[in-house]
Design a protein around this motif. Structure first.
Motif, PDB file in Angstrom:
ATOM      1  N   ARG A  58     -81.730  31.242 -41.560  1.00 55.57           N
ATOM      2  CA  ARG A  58     -82.675  30.332 -42.225  1.00 55.57           C
ATOM      3  C   ARG A  58     -82.729  28.990 -41.483  1.00 55.57           C
ATOM      4  N   MET A  59     -81.559  28.441 -41.189  1.00 55.02           N
ATOM      5  CA  MET A  59     -81.474  27.131 -40.530  1.00 55.02           C
ATOM      6  C   MET A  59     -82.110  27.172 -39.146  1.00 55.02           C
ATOM      7  N   ALA A 115     -84.358  29.264 -37.992  1.00 52.45           N
ATOM      8  CA  ALA A 115     -85.807  29.428 -38.110  1.00 52.45           C
ATOM      9  C   ALA A 115     -86.455  28.125 -38.594  1.00 52.45           C
ATOM     10  N   ASP A 116     -85.848  27.495 -39.598  1.00 50.27           N
ATOM     11  CA  ASP A 116     -86.465  26.299 -40.189  1.00 50.27           C
ATOM     12  C   ASP A 116     -86.537  25.140 -39.196  1.00 50.27           C
ATOM     13  N   LEU A 117     -85.468  24.926 -38.450  1.00 52.53           N
ATOM     14  CA  LEU A 117     -85.485  23.816 -37.485  1.00 52.53           C
ATOM     15  C   LEU A 117     -86.154  24.217 -36.175  1.00 52.53           C
ATOM     16  N   GLY A 118     -86.352  25.526 -35.965  1.00 45.51           N
ATOM     17  CA  GLY A 118     -86.936  25.959 -34.699  1.00 45.51           C
ATOM     18  C   GLY A 118     -85.974  25.835 -33.542  1.00 45.51           C
ATOM     19  N   ILE A 119     -84.689  25.982 -33.806  1.00 50.74           N
ATOM     20  CA  ILE A 119     -83.724  25.998 -32.702  1.00 50.74           C
ATOM     21  C   ILE A 119     -84.046  27.204 -31.828  1.00 50.74           C
ATOM     22  N   PRO A 120     -84.220  26.983 -30.517  1.00 49.60           N
ATOM     23  CA  PRO A 120     -84.736  28.064 -29.672  1.00 49.60           C
ATOM     24  C   PRO A 120     -83.659  29.085 -29.304  1.00 49.60           C
ATOM     25  N   THR A 152     -74.332  22.716 -40.133  1.00 49.90           N
ATOM     26  CA  THR A 152     -74.280  21.587 -39.200  1.00 49.90           C
ATOM     27  C   THR A 152     -73.548  21.977 -37.920  1.00 49.90           C
ATOM     28  N   ALA A 199     -75.618  24.524 -35.826  1.00 48.61           N
ATOM     29  CA  ALA A 199     -76.723  23.847 -35.133  1.00 48.61           C
ATOM     30  C   ALA A 199     -76.185  23.127 -33.897  1.00 48.61           C
ATOM     31  N   VAL A 222     -76.827  18.950 -41.691  1.00 47.33           N
ATOM     32  CA  VAL A 222     -77.891  19.941 -41.837  1.00 47.33           C
ATOM     33  C   VAL A 222     -77.581  20.743 -43.101  1.00 47.33           C
ATOM     34  N   SER A 223     -78.498  20.704 -44.053  1.00 42.81           N
ATOM     35  CA  SER A 223     -78.291  21.390 -45.336  1.00 42.81           C
ATOM     36  C   SER A 223     -79.343  22.457 -45.537  1.00 42.81           C
ATOM     37  N   VAL A 224     -78.892  23.621 -45.955  1.00 45.39           N
ATOM     38  CA  VAL A 224     -79.814  24.654 -46.429  1.00 45.39           C
ATOM     39  C   VAL A 224     -79.643  24.693 -47.946  1.00 45.39           C
ATOM     40  N   THR A 225     -80.731  24.454 -48.651  1.00 42.87           N
ATOM     41  CA  THR A 225     -80.643  24.337 -50.106  1.00 42.87           C
ATOM     42  C   THR A 225     -81.270  25.551 -50.782  1.00 42.87           C
TER      43      THR A 225
END
Lengths: 300, 300
Positions: B174-175, B177-182, B145, B148, B120-123
């Motif tokens: 950011r990660m 929110a972006d992936l929608g991890i609940p 990563t 997550a 899992v990368s945040v760029t």
């Protein structure tokens, strides 16, 4: 049947339906596991292949979500993205008829809002070969990222994919296992027209003549499987056989791959379980198909 | 208090504890939201900073998980990984005393089994600067990563992080929110010793003399905040002030950054909300610290 546009609406709708399903437990509800949520991720343009996934999800789950999202990040050619067929009204009706409870049809801005910066990448042999080699490494980054997002958005217990996209299945299984996304990946057999052509949203773009020529693709698969059944285990000779069958219809494959079904590394003999996968353009349309060769016997 | 080693054991343990918590609802159970799971991800070597996170989690959740995993993929220097302090028995006792129900202490093979291939990368700006620039881009890939994976392993509703690792907090938010991890990301104030030094597992490696010199770091933060409060809004002059304070103890910063707290892009004036973040080696030990400057007022 509801159509929702945001992750928040989707979670509210699944929660409400689950509560309703629990309330009517023991009555005439679906036969699925108590409280489970199934998702069928699609890019719309639904055909019988998708609908077989929806029916499988319906049999297993209390709530069935069909997502319809033409994911821009997995297209390497803007023209292919633009040409991708879209008809949400028809798709929604078909999904409902097949048993879906919810259609999740988000905008690109809902899935990739301003500031979005996260990518899920699966690296190594399983993404570098076949479609990854043909379409570029970013294709499967796009697939892995959107599938992770969709499974998490739905809080899915089960997610349904067709065997036609064999490499996608391998990548999704790897990603789900590696991140520990709490969903089971369910793979359903490739759905085929009566004449053997694998169902694909792209098939509608084939001319009548090309539709007929394209039958060389399933023919190559079944004849290779028959050759393996008759004792031919050499990938080189099997590839030559497939090349000849395609060439008879003036089709040149992008790849004809004999690979391990899990690692996608080329096999040296089809004595071992082997995925035979191919991609080819027929007219303007790029088609893929595959067959699993196991112990000399075929299995779709 | 249980110690579990696998994701399967972790999920079984949280499920059992949640069922117990539901059974005793209304009794003397914790004050947290009904059924919620909180996780405090750590690399062990627990100190008062971690324990303040555990207590915050205890106040909010029915079940509190503390993960202890020295994540190899976020270390850029093998020597740093080897030197990282490990004492699981002590950590487990401290976590239990602070209110944890479960310690999740997996092996590297449990988190990264053979064939593991997903990152899992945040760029972009938030990972290219500060620690990303100093420690290499792969540092935050490792962080994103594993976080997550940990949040999904625990099926966490709430995840607790300290403000000391300011950039990590931005990347994790950011990660998620972006992936929608609940899960909700909860940020707790930096925990400091009485003399102001931010608590860190690395502090034990400071010599007595270096421990004293290191106080120039919190001094630089508070004097910069005071200067902003007195009307100095120019990052260049504030940086010169901090440089001078550190130099008095022969400390040269790796970076002294005045950045937007969300995007981490440098600000041109501290009239806008600003994160002042720094990294510096004191002896052999690399320390980081930060302070938020808002409207000329400080907030830890």
């Amino acid at each position: 049947m509801r159509v929702v546009r945001t992750v928040a609406e989707l979670r509210a709708a699944t929660k409400e339906l689950l509560a309703g399903a629990a309330g009517s437990a023991g009555s005439s509800g679906p036969t699925g596991s108590a409280g489970s949520i199934g998702i069928v991720p699609t890019m719309g343009a639904l055909h019988e292949g998708h609908l077989s996934l929806v029916r499988a999800a319906r049999a297993d789950n209390a709530v069935v979500v069909v997502s319809i999202f033409v994911n821009p990040t997995q297209f390497n050619e803007p023209a292919d993205l633009d040409a991708y067929p879209r008809n949400e009204e028809r798709d929604t009706r078909l999904a409902a008829d097949a048993g879906a409870d919810i259609v999740f049809a988000p905008s690109a801005a809902e899935m990739y809002p301003e500031g979005f910066a996260t990518t899920v990448s699966v690296t190594g042999s399983i993404t570098e070969t076949l479609e990854g080699a043909s379409r570029g490494a970013s294709h499967f980054d796009g697939v892995a990222t959107i599938v992770a997002k969709l499974l998490l958005a739905a809080l899915a217990d089960n997610a349904y994919f067709g065997a036609k996209d064999a490499q996608q299945v391998v990548v999704v299984k790897r990603m789900v296992a590696d991140l520990g996304i709490p969903a089971r990946v369910v793979v359903c057999p490739t759905s085929r027209d009566a004449d053997g052509l694998a169902r694909s949203s792209r098939n509608v773009r084939l001319s009548a003549a090309d539709r007929s020529r394209a039958l060389a693709i399933p023919r190559a698969l079944t004849e290779v499987a028959a050759a393996v059944g008759a004792g031919e285990f050499d990938p080189q000779r099997l590839r030559a056989l497939a090349t000849e069958i395609l060439a008879a219809e003036q089709i040149e494959a992008e790849y004809l791959a004999f690979v391990d079904p899990e690692s996608l590394v080329p096999v040296t003999s089809t004595h071992q379980p082997t995925l035979f996968a191919l991609a080819a353009r027929v007219g303007e349309v790029r088609l893929i198909d595959n067959i699993e060769l196991r112990d000399g016997a075929e299995s779709a």
